[in-house]
Design a protein around this motif. Sequence first.
Motif, mmCIF file in Angstrom:
data_model
loop_
_atom_site.group_PDB
_atom_site.id
_atom_site.type_symbol
_atom_site.label_atom_id
_atom_site.label_comp_id
_atom_site.label_asym_id
_atom_site.label_seq_id
_atom_site.Cartn_x
_atom_site.Cartn_y
_atom_site.Cartn_z
ATOM 1 N N ALA A 6 -11.642 11.259 -2.934
ATOM 2 C CA ALA A 6 -11.011 10.406 -3.835
ATOM 3 C C ALA A 6 -10.647 8.823 -3.499
ATOM 4 N N LEU A 7 -10.455 8.531 -2.467
ATOM 5 C CA LEU A 7 -10.221 7.121 -2.141
ATOM 6 C C LEU A 7 -11.642 6.505 -2.201
ATOM 7 N N GLN A 8 -12.826 6.802 -2.076
ATOM 8 C CA GLN A 8 -14.058 6.346 -2.244
ATOM 9 C C GLN A 8 -14.194 5.978 -3.814
ATOM 10 N N HIS A 17 -5.687 -5.808 -2.970
ATOM 11 C CA HIS A 17 -4.374 -5.767 -2.769
ATOM 12 C C HIS A 17 -3.757 -4.181 -3.414
ATOM 13 N N ARG A 18 -4.410 -3.821 -4.448
ATOM 14 C CA ARG A 18 -4.011 -2.740 -5.217
ATOM 15 C C ARG A 18 -4.369 -1.591 -4.551
ATOM 16 N N TYR A 19 -5.545 -1.766 -3.669
ATOM 17 C CA TYR A 19 -5.967 -0.509 -2.837
ATOM 18 C C TYR A 19 -5.089 -0.288 -2.009
ATOM 19 N N ILE A 20 -4.573 -1.263 -1.153
ATOM 20 C CA ILE A 20 -3.637 -1.300 -0.275
ATOM 21 C C ILE A 20 -2.385 -0.506 -0.560
ATOM 22 N N LEU A 26 0.097 6.833 -1.529
ATOM 23 C CA LEU A 26 -0.157 8.137 -0.923
ATOM 24 C C LEU A 26 0.518 8.386 0.320
ATOM 25 N N GLU A 27 0.706 7.624 1.338
ATOM 26 C CA GLU A 27 1.381 8.053 2.570
ATOM 27 C C GLU A 27 2.773 8.033 2.214
ATOM 28 N N THR A 28 3.427 7.487 1.262
ATOM 29 C CA THR A 28 4.796 7.731 1.006
ATOM 30 C C THR A 28 5.045 9.036 0.481
ATOM 31 N N ALA A 29 4.089 9.309 -0.730
ATOM 32 C CA ALA A 29 4.377 10.630 -1.481
ATOM 33 C C ALA A 29 3.852 11.683 -0.609
ATOM 34 N N GLU A 130 6.871 2.199 -1.587
ATOM 35 C CA GLU A 130 5.644 2.206 -0.569
ATOM 36 C C GLU A 130 5.917 0.897 0.111
ATOM 37 N N PRO A 131 5.505 1.091 1.523
ATOM 38 C CA PRO A 131 5.865 -0.014 2.518
ATOM 39 C C PRO A 131 5.560 -1.570 2.044
#
Length: 195
Positions: A6-8, A17-20, A26-29, A130-131
């Motif tokens: 999915a990330l690929q 920037h938007r990918y970061i 993702l991590e927060t969710a 998100e961070p």
Amino acid sequence: MDKKTALQLVKPHLTNHRYIHTVGVLETAVSLAKREGLAIEKVETAAIFHDYAKYRPVDEMRDIIVKQGWDEKFIRYNDELLHGPAGTYLLEKEIGITDKEILSAIFWHTTGKPAMNELEKIIFLADYIEPNRNFPGIEKVREEAENSLDGAVIMALRNTISFLMKKNQPVFPETLFAYNDLIVKWEEQNVKGRG
Ligand code: DGI
Ligand code: FE
Ligand code: FE
């Protein structure tokens, strides 16, 4: 779909920037989902693809909304509101995502809506806290998110609504309805809790 695939798939559609930001969502969710006892598969897919259409031409996104027969008020408000709904159409067509719950969380991720389910709330909130995000008052929302999903969603909605109002911008009705829906339940619970 597994996370790596999915990330690929999403990466070429986003700026760096938007990918970061997407990885942060993702991590927060996922961490919110684990705490809420929600299965993480749909959460992962919705988080990874939530901004899939962010860089599509505005005309293309407007066209999709009209042709799909979706609420045309989306095109009368800020153009920022187009990429959620348009994204769901493009994801179904180009990536083959058909899961209704995943698509709904993506559809509503910018505006929110009344009666959101847990997946919808988690994607909406993770997008906000998100961070890599830095909004005024965000630390308080992050703190609230440690305790209460609803409490934090209410704060994110309230911040967005007052931010738009301070800039003399219209507020999409569903954003206000989402706030009303949650604040009424919240107040009822707190009154009961006190009594
Ligand atoms: O796509 P992202 O930048 O990650 O975040 P997003 O999808 O939440 O888009 C946020 C932008 O949408 C933000 O600049 C505020 C703007 N916006 C404009 N009108 C409205 C709105 N957001 C909400 N919730 N409601 C509106 O009426
Ligand atoms: Fe977005
Ligand atoms: Fe986002």
